[in-house]
Design a protein around this motif. Structure first.
Motif, PDB file in Angstrom:
ATOM      1  N   LEU A   1       0.836  -1.208   0.000  1.00  0.00           N
ATOM      2  CA  LEU A   1       0.000   0.000   0.000  1.00  0.00           C
ATOM      3  C   LEU A   1       0.872   1.259   0.000  1.00  0.00           C
TER       4      LEU A   1
ATOM      5  N   THR B   1      -2.572   2.763  -9.329  1.00  0.00           N
ATOM      6  CA  THR B   1      -2.887   3.998  -8.602  1.00  0.00           C
ATOM      7  C   THR B   1      -3.275   3.745  -7.145  1.00  0.00           C
ATOM      8  N   LEU B   2      -3.454   2.473  -6.772  1.00  0.00           N
ATOM      9  CA  LEU B   2      -3.891   2.186  -5.395  1.00  0.00           C
ATOM     10  C   LEU B   2      -2.831   1.452  -4.581  1.00  0.00           C
TER      11      LEU B   2
ATOM     12  N   GLN C   1     -12.506   9.834  -4.343  1.00  0.00           N
ATOM     13  CA  GLN C   1     -12.520   9.611  -2.888  1.00  0.00           C
ATOM     14  C   GLN C   1     -11.853   8.285  -2.538  1.00  0.00           C
ATOM     15  N   LEU C   2     -12.111   7.298  -3.395  1.00  0.00           N
ATOM     16  CA  LEU C   2     -11.534   5.981  -3.196  1.00  0.00           C
ATOM     17  C   LEU C   2      -9.996   6.054  -3.317  1.00  0.00           C
ATOM     18  N   LYS C   3      -9.542   6.748  -4.348  1.00  0.00           N
ATOM     19  CA  LYS C   3      -8.095   6.949  -4.536  1.00  0.00           C
ATOM     20  C   LYS C   3      -7.499   7.644  -3.296  1.00  0.00           C
TER      21      LYS C   3
ATOM     22  N   ALA D   1      -8.606   7.604  -0.299  1.00  0.00           N
ATOM     23  CA  ALA D   1      -8.606   6.705   0.863  1.00  0.00           C
ATOM     24  C   ALA D   1      -7.390   5.780   0.837  1.00  0.00           C
ATOM     25  N   PHE D   2      -7.014   5.330  -0.360  1.00  0.00           N
ATOM     26  CA  PHE D   2      -5.879   4.410  -0.490  1.00  0.00           C
ATOM     27  C   PHE D   2      -4.547   5.155  -0.479  1.00  0.00           C
TER      28      PHE D   2
END
Lengths: 468, 468
Positions: free
Chosen positions: A170, A201-202, A440-442, A444-445
């Motif tokens: 991560l 990207t994550l 938002q997901l990006k 968060a990661f």
């Protein structure tokens, strides 16, 4: 080497495995996508997940961009180091860790070449179906990051359908393991599926467990020739309507046929307006029965010629000829743009005709081939990016193609990914709210946006004039 | 009705479609999971996506929990309104919107009963494979939220393999549409896959487009009887090792056989230690060839009896008998707990034996059946939750079962979901970092935690004593 973080990185992998010379940096400043280039600060070849964790922690501390790169065969500027930083290569993480014949899985490092996986499992009578055209040189890590498709998608699906579990570093340098050797797992969100196709990207994929299936017993290959695109498209529809699911159902238009034939000389009919390359696999009787039914459907829908390959060599040559389409077209001009607009399969004929109209309108040359059974077309423009006027028209043409695909219920990319290239168009497909959720997901990661930045999300969306 | 937000909700749907009487609230205070119950404040039946948007916006403003509920057949306390709030029913959103025979898709509202979808598409010669045992009463919305499995998972996969696109109301009341009638789509993150199995914690599914495949031409059904669990498990392994992929490969142990036979009277051998129910489908010749090969493998691996169903009625009865396993076992005692620990399929025998040892150790009664081909077992405990001492031992036993599954490379849930029930164990499977990522993801989608709160994420993780 003036930057302190470069010294820290060198300490992790050793001087031998970090490149900072200009000549080396240039080699990794672009991928297979024309017109996208940027120099990284360093190119690094770690040997283990642990080293990658250390690299990511250093980059996180200094907010240095990280671009994981397989063989750089992607066509959406997914691996250009747009904001500099570190390109990570997986050339030293290219081992097959385990082939588990009891559970029908193979566990691999990201640097393994896709074709190596296919050959390795075939030796045991097993089958890894996803077969992007670049499979001879692409890595499995790249395939997973892009959720690569291929010629066998209609019957067998794409990369995501075969990824059972991942090890991922991560953005904070910690490791997670998702899934496993499990046919079913609903413990929490499906991070495996989310990470497949996330374009680096994550997180950084450091290991993958893939699902295998038994190898089909036999294969039949049919070539059907047409004097019109519509008749080829009608044949595709009739095959589906007749409840057939061929392993491969490829469409090739006249300009592509000509380029491929010039390049491969396998005997393609260069005066035909379109050909379909159709394969069925399975137990011999079944594959034969299906291919004969399909041949009959082709004739009924106006094929001017059909022929079933008589030997595996003949079939192999046809298949390989199709795989060379990009290389063959690339010989015709200094620059080649291969796109992958995808529509519901019922809209194939409409889309091919629209592409041809768009090419005429903008006075550019576009050949089209692709996975007709999936509605996944590859309009390919042969051009020269040094010709500024033409280049602008090429960009306009592809913008029109994306718009038409969306209008027909399709998408801007079926198997290549968004990358930097198509990021201005992502909102056209997913909408403002969809894009917001993805951002938002990006966040968060990857709160510091160090994981392959400027990919997937553009600074601004291209204006779209919806004409209905 | 003293709460202002209830008045606002009533204005949206009309008095007829909001229930707030105690008697109504009690009916929706629990689902099929024993020992989990909590009263909602209201039960509401909207008629459209627009109404759901309005409901969510009101709930978001007042921070009211929202629990979407299909038929409440889930077994992980996924739909208990643990923190009160609003239960949303989809009884008025139960329409099949479109069956598209050209693109092989069906688009449905969430309240459609799963079996209705199966029957509707079968009339057109098409096939929707996911078939959870509850399919006669479960809704497709519930199936998608739980990523339901079923008896045909080995060959055909689970719900997520058939969801092509979704319409979803987010926690802010906005709508997104993901995917489409597309065989391939890599435009951005795979939100479709992420939302499938997200247990209503990320958004409310208001429409789904599902993939269909051609209906198999024929089916063969085999029952193999064993005097030991190991021999049945060896048969399962040998089927896979021989590169066979049956449509169904179900394992039933002796206590389950007895309960099912008492209930269904289809002629199961009640003195056998285990039976395998195996089905193969496809073109007649192929299905016959496969089932005969499998029968031979069963005999070779020690089956004391094998029989191929001679009529579709006989086959149907066997299949339906298997589907009644939960109902049959539920008759034996006041409380039934059906779990779904899942392991790599090579570990089936080890896991079944471990379950039996664990049952003995804690002095509880556990019968086991399940999808052997998927490694997905259903250890089922017949007990009485009013017996506090026994209940504690039951909980201990299941904790041991989860731990053993993890130790064997498995998972705490193969197809039921985490819900409230298994939330204390999620970290055992996904690890501390994995749990952290999932929490961040939840936060990104639902910052006020109104979407089915207290599901998937527990206040604390159960302590795990890893014995290696």
């Amino acid at each position: 080497m003036s930057k302190a973080w470069l010294d820290e990185l060198t300490e992790v992998v050793g001087e031998q495995y970090i490149q900072t010379k200009k000549s080396s940096l240039i080699a990794y400043s672009f991928d297979a996508t024309p017109n996208f280039q940027a120099l990284p600060d360093a190119v690094i070849s770690p040997k283990s997940t642990l080293e990658i964790q250390q690299i990511v922690k250093i980059c996180a501390k200094h907010h240095i961009p990280i671009v994981p790169r397989g063989s750089g065969t992607n066509l959406a500027a997914g691996t250009t180091p747009t904001q500099g930083g570190v390109v990570i290569l997986f050339t030293r993480m290219n081992k097959i860790i385990e082939l588990d014949e009891e559970n029908l899985t193979i566990t691999v490092q990201p640097g393994v070449i896709t074709e190596t996986i296919c050959h390795t499992v075939e030796e045991k009578g097993l089958f890894y179906p996803p077969d992007p055209s670049s499979m001879k040189i692409s890595t499995i890590g790249g395939n997973i990051n892009e959720n690569s498709g291929g010629l066998r998608g209609l019957k067998y699906g794409v990369t995501k359908d075969y990824v059972l579990g991942l090890e991922v570093v991560l953005a904070n340098g910690e490791v997670i393991r998702t899934g496993g050797k499990l046919a079913k797992d609903v413990a929490g969100y499906d991070l495996t599926c989310l990470l497949v196709g996330s374009e680096g990207t994550l997180g950084i994929i450091t290991e993958a467990t893939l699902k295998l299936i038994p190898e089909p017993e036999s294969k039949q290959t049919l070539l059907a020739t047409y004097d019109s695109i519509e008749k080829a498209a009608e044949t595709v529809s009739s095959i589906i309507a007749n409840k057939m699911t061929p392993a491969t159902l490829e469409f090739i238009d006249q300009p592509t046929i000509k380029a491929v034939e010039d390049f491969s000389q396998v005997g393609l009919p260069t005066n035909a307006q379109a050909v379909l390359l159709i394969e069925q696999d399975g137990p011999a009787q079944l594959a034969e029965r299906d291919i004969q039914t399909i041949e009959q459907l082709a004739v009924t829908h106006g094929a001017i010629n059909t022929s079933i390959a008589e030997t595996e060599t003949e079939a192999h040559n046809l298949r390989e000829a199709r795989r060379t389409a990009l290389s063959a077209l690339a010989r015709l001009s200094p620059t080649t743009i291969l796109e992958d607009a995808t529509v519901p399969r019922s809209e194939i004929a409409t889309m091919v005709n629209a592409i041809n109209d768009i090419a005429k309108k903008h006075n550019v040359t576009i050949a089209t081939f692709g996975h007709a059974g999936d509605g996944n077309l590859h309009p390919t423009c042969t051009t020269d990016l040094r010709n500024e006027d033409e280049w602008e028209r090429v960009e306009q043409a592809f913008e029109d193609i994306f718009e038409k695909a969306i209008e027909l219920g399709g998408t801007i990319t079926g198997e290549h990914g968004v990358g930097e290239m198509k990021s201005p168009y992502l909102e056209w497909k997913v909408g403002e709210q969809g894009l917001q959720v993805m951002k938002q997901l990006k966040q968060a990661f990857d709160p510091h946006n160090i994981m392959n930045p400027v990919k997937m999300f553009a600074k601004s969306t291209r204006k779209r004039v919806v004409v209905k």
